[in-house]
Design an enzyme around this catalytic site. Structure first.
Site, mmCIF file in Angstrom:
data_model
loop_
_atom_site.group_PDB
_atom_site.id
_atom_site.type_symbol
_atom_site.label_atom_id
_atom_site.label_comp_id
_atom_site.label_asym_id
_atom_site.label_seq_id
_atom_site.Cartn_x
_atom_site.Cartn_y
_atom_site.Cartn_z
ATOM 1 N N HIS A 82 -1.349 -1.300 -4.245
ATOM 2 C CA HIS A 82 -2.606 -0.950 -3.584
ATOM 3 C C HIS A 82 -2.648 0.569 -3.420
ATOM 4 C CE1 HIS A 82 -6.077 -1.914 -0.983
ATOM 5 N NE2 HIS A 82 -5.668 -0.899 -0.245
ATOM 6 N N SER A 115 0.850 -1.184 0.000
ATOM 7 C CA SER A 115 0.000 0.000 0.000
ATOM 8 C C SER A 115 0.888 1.237 0.000
ATOM 9 C CB SER A 115 -0.889 0.020 1.241
ATOM 10 O OG SER A 115 -1.426 1.320 1.392
#
Ligand code: DX5
Ligand code: ZN
Length: 228
Positions: free
Chosen positions: A34, A9
């Site tokens: 992500h 992420s």
């Protein structure tokens, strides 16, 4: 060992060097990027929009990018993110009026569709849409920021969704997001997840390659449990 996919992420990356950071985490072994979108309405925080995604594609990031929409309403933004280069678009069912319509909109814009469940969101939202979904994302923290603690009741929820997927004829990816690190990833994998979103569990380390390699070693052991 591609049964398990790691989705770094970039919320935890250095935003001032986002292209470089994204490229580095992919070179270090990340599979899917992500991309957390927060709108200061559905969640308090405010992050990145389609222009940032477009810039990453322009920077030559060719890996799949999953856009995790923490926005309300959802539909207006879908065409923009699709055009900017999203591979997957995931949204929260309580953030849209017509879930089935939103899934269709994502697919008609050429992306794969994901449905996201907050820790307390019931799974019955899945009942009539399993045939259309490519991805189910279970939040293991309340959405809004990185670096939070994994909520352990998610493990039984993962098992429940794993059962639902295996009992269906659909090939749906099962992803978990929030508080994942080297110490709890084995339990999460054993419960049935196959994509792991990791923000601070990678970006808080100096050496991303080492962080990812260590995590993969743990996943390899879990893989052996499954095949033996
Ligand atoms: C939280 C975001 C997550 C976050 C995860 O709202 O959806 O994707 O970046 O970060 P960590 O891995 O630090 O919990
Ligand atoms: Zn996320």
């Amino acid at each position: 060992m591609k049964n398990f996919l790691l989705a770094p992420s970039i919320l935890s990356a250095d935003f001032a060097r986002l292209g470089e950071e994204t490229s580095n985490v992919l070179l270090a072994g990340g599979d899917i990027i992500h991309f957390d979108v927060m709108d200061n309405h559905y969640v308090p925080n405010l992050t990145m929009g389609p222009m940032v995604l477009k810039s990453l594609r322009k920077y030559n990031i060719t890996a799949p990018i999953e856009v995790h929409l923490m926005v309300k309403p959802v539909d207006n933004l879908i065409p923009y993110f699709a055009k900017a280069g999203a591979s997957f678009i995931s949204f929260h069912p309580e953030a849209t009026e017509h879930i089935d319509k939103t899934i269709n909109l994502i697919k008609n814009n050429g992306c794969k569709a994901g449905l996201v469940f907050n820790p307390s969101t019931p799974l019955n939202y899945l009942d009539y849409v399993m045939d259309k979904l490519d991805l189910i994302l279970l939040m293991s923290v309340n959405p809004g920021m990185g670096g939070q603690k994994f909520i352990t009741s998610t493990l039984s929820k993962i098992r429940e969704v794993r059962q639902k997927i295996d009992n269906s004829i659909h090939n749906i990816l099962l992803e978990v997001d929030g508080g994942i690190n080297i110490n709890n990833i084995a339990d999460i994998a054993l419960s049935g997840a196959n994509i792991f979103v990791i923000g601070s569990g990678i970006f808080s380390y100096k050496n991303y390659k080492e962080a990812i390699t260590n995590i993969r070693h743990v996943l390899e052991k879990v893989h052996h449990v499954f095949v033996n």
